[in-house]
Motif scaffolding. Structure first.
Motif, PDB file in Angstrom:
ATOM      1  N   GLY A 160     -23.701   5.155 -37.355  1.00 58.87           N
ATOM      2  CA  GLY A 160     -24.699   5.576 -38.352  1.00 58.87           C
ATOM      3  C   GLY A 160     -25.675   6.579 -37.772  1.00 58.87           C
ATOM      4  N   TRP A 161     -25.126   7.612 -37.111  1.00 63.80           N
ATOM      5  CA  TRP A 161     -25.957   8.533 -36.338  1.00 63.80           C
ATOM      6  C   TRP A 161     -27.000   9.276 -37.168  1.00 63.80           C
ATOM      7  CZ3 TRP A 161     -25.357  13.443 -38.091  1.00 63.80           C
ATOM      8  CH2 TRP A 161     -24.119  13.791 -38.680  1.00 63.80           C
ATOM      9  N   LYS A 162     -26.673   9.594 -38.427  1.00 66.34           N
ATOM     10  CA  LYS A 162     -27.616  10.395 -39.227  1.00 66.34           C
ATOM     11  C   LYS A 162     -28.883   9.605 -39.512  1.00 66.34           C
ATOM     12  CE  LYS A 162     -27.606  13.808 -42.908  1.00 66.34           C
ATOM     13  NZ  LYS A 162     -26.758  14.523 -43.901  1.00 66.34           N
ATOM     14  N   GLU A 163     -28.727   8.346 -39.923  1.00 69.63           N
ATOM     15  CA  GLU A 163     -29.882   7.506 -40.213  1.00 69.63           C
ATOM     16  C   GLU A 163     -30.644   7.168 -38.935  1.00 69.63           C
ATOM     17  OE1 GLU A 163     -26.787   6.959 -41.231  1.00 69.63           O
ATOM     18  OE2 GLU A 163     -26.998   7.467 -43.360  1.00 69.63           O
ATOM     19  N   ARG A 164     -29.893   6.901 -37.866  1.00 66.69           N
ATOM     20  CA  ARG A 164     -30.520   6.564 -36.585  1.00 66.69           C
ATOM     21  C   ARG A 164     -31.334   7.729 -36.052  1.00 66.69           C
ATOM     22  NH1 ARG A 164     -29.059   4.048 -31.614  1.00 66.69           N
ATOM     23  NH2 ARG A 164     -30.898   4.305 -30.280  1.00 66.69           N
ATOM     24  N   LEU A 165     -30.780   8.918 -36.152  1.00 70.79           N
ATOM     25  CA  LEU A 165     -31.465  10.094 -35.638  1.00 70.79           C
ATOM     26  C   LEU A 165     -32.744  10.370 -36.415  1.00 70.79           C
ATOM     27  CD1 LEU A 165     -30.944  12.185 -33.386  1.00 70.79           C
ATOM     28  CD2 LEU A 165     -29.911  13.666 -35.103  1.00 70.79           C
ATOM     29  N   ALA A 166     -32.710  10.113 -37.723  1.00 67.24           N
ATOM     30  CA  ALA A 166     -33.881  10.369 -38.564  1.00 67.24           C
ATOM     31  C   ALA A 166     -35.015   9.390 -38.287  1.00 67.24           C
ATOM     32  CB  ALA A 166     -33.479  10.302 -40.034  1.00 67.24           C
ATOM     33  N   SER A 167     -34.671   8.181 -37.789  1.00 68.47           N
ATOM     34  CA  SER A 167     -35.692   7.141 -37.635  1.00 68.47           C
ATOM     35  C   SER A 167     -36.073   6.852 -36.179  1.00 68.47           C
ATOM     36  CB  SER A 167     -35.187   5.837 -38.283  1.00 68.47           C
ATOM     37  OG  SER A 167     -33.992   5.392 -37.650  1.00 68.47           O
TER      38      SER A 167
END
Length: 260
Positions: free
Chosen positions: A210-217
């Motif tokens: 879930g890299w996109k969500e992880r990177l955003a948070s």
């Protein structure tokens, strides 16, 4: 005029390549290939470093090596001089065999290591010569069978095992990044754009599925380290922004806090 110093890898890992002068053939037949392989085998055994991948391609060759730059320069000088003497003597040919300085590109992280191995092994397939797993003059056969010239342990370990290593080569997503057959005057590679597929692999390796969500948070230092790694690997600011949804200004300013 003094030559520009080569870029240094903190891990002493380099993608190395050299081409025949004027793009001329430097491997005429299997005897030339065998002789070059013998030199690699001999000289790496006499060094403190190792070869992780190789491919001989008619008018050029690629190596992935783990050596300090000083030792790498000496290794390449021995290899090119000994081979040129053999080639010129055998084929009744005068003059220089190799074009300029050998090219070298530092490997900065595990994603680049796997991309370099993949790029090297896929060379004959991309050139339309033979499928990568059927080509005789590359180290893929060592990874599929018994190691000879290569130390295969690092790349297999980074890939997550032998099956994952082979699967990496069979992925349909075309171009590996930042590994070219041309070198600049200072011996560095002329980079090309990182493919979206390779960029996603770097993101997944750094942040998980879930890299996109992880990177955003995630915290700013962790986020910036990932963004900086993408830029180091050849991704453009616009490309990173498009894939991650992070603004271009943020991507442009992102820097790693220190050695990873």
């Amino acid at each position: 005029m003094a030559r520009t110093p080569r870029k240094i890898s903190e891990a002493n890992l380099y993608h190395v390549f050299a081409r025949g002068v004027g793009r001329q053939t430097i491997f005429e037949d299997s005897e030339d290939n065998e002789f070059f392989c013998g030199l690699m085998r001999r000289f790496v055994a006499e060094s403190t470093g190792s070869i992780l991948a190789w491919c001989l391609m008619g008018n050029h060759f690629h190596l992935l090596v783990k050596m300090e730059m000083k030792e790498l320069s000496a290794f390449m000088k021995r290899l090119e001089v000994a081979y040129a003497q053999h080639f010129n003597r055998r084929h009744d040919r005068p003059g220089c065999l190799f074009q300029g300085r050998f090219g070298s590109e530092p490997i900065a992280n595990e994603a680049q290591l796997l991309a370099a191995v993949r790029y090297i092994h896929l060379n004959p397939q991309k050139a339309g010569i033979a499928p990568f797993d059927a080509y005789e003059w590359s180290s893929f056969k060592e990874y599929a069978g018994e190691p000879d010239i290569c130390d295969t342990r690092l790349a297999i370990d980074v890939a997550g095992g032998a099956q994952s290593f082979e699967r990496l080569h069979r992925e349909p997503d075309g171009e590996s990044f930042a590994f070219m057959e041309e070198s600049t005057d200072n011996g560095s590679a002329r980079r090309r754009k990182l493919s979206d597929g390779d960029a996603r692999r770097i993101l997944e390796a750094a942040c998980g599925a879930g890299w996109k969500e992880r990177l955003a948070s995630c915290e700013k230092p962790e986020r910036d380290a990932v963004l900086a790694r993408l830029k180091e690997s050849g991704a453009t600011v616009r490309q990173i922004s498009r894939l991650t949804g992070i603004g271009r200004g943020i991507v442009q300013k992102a820097k790693a806090a220190g050695p990873r």
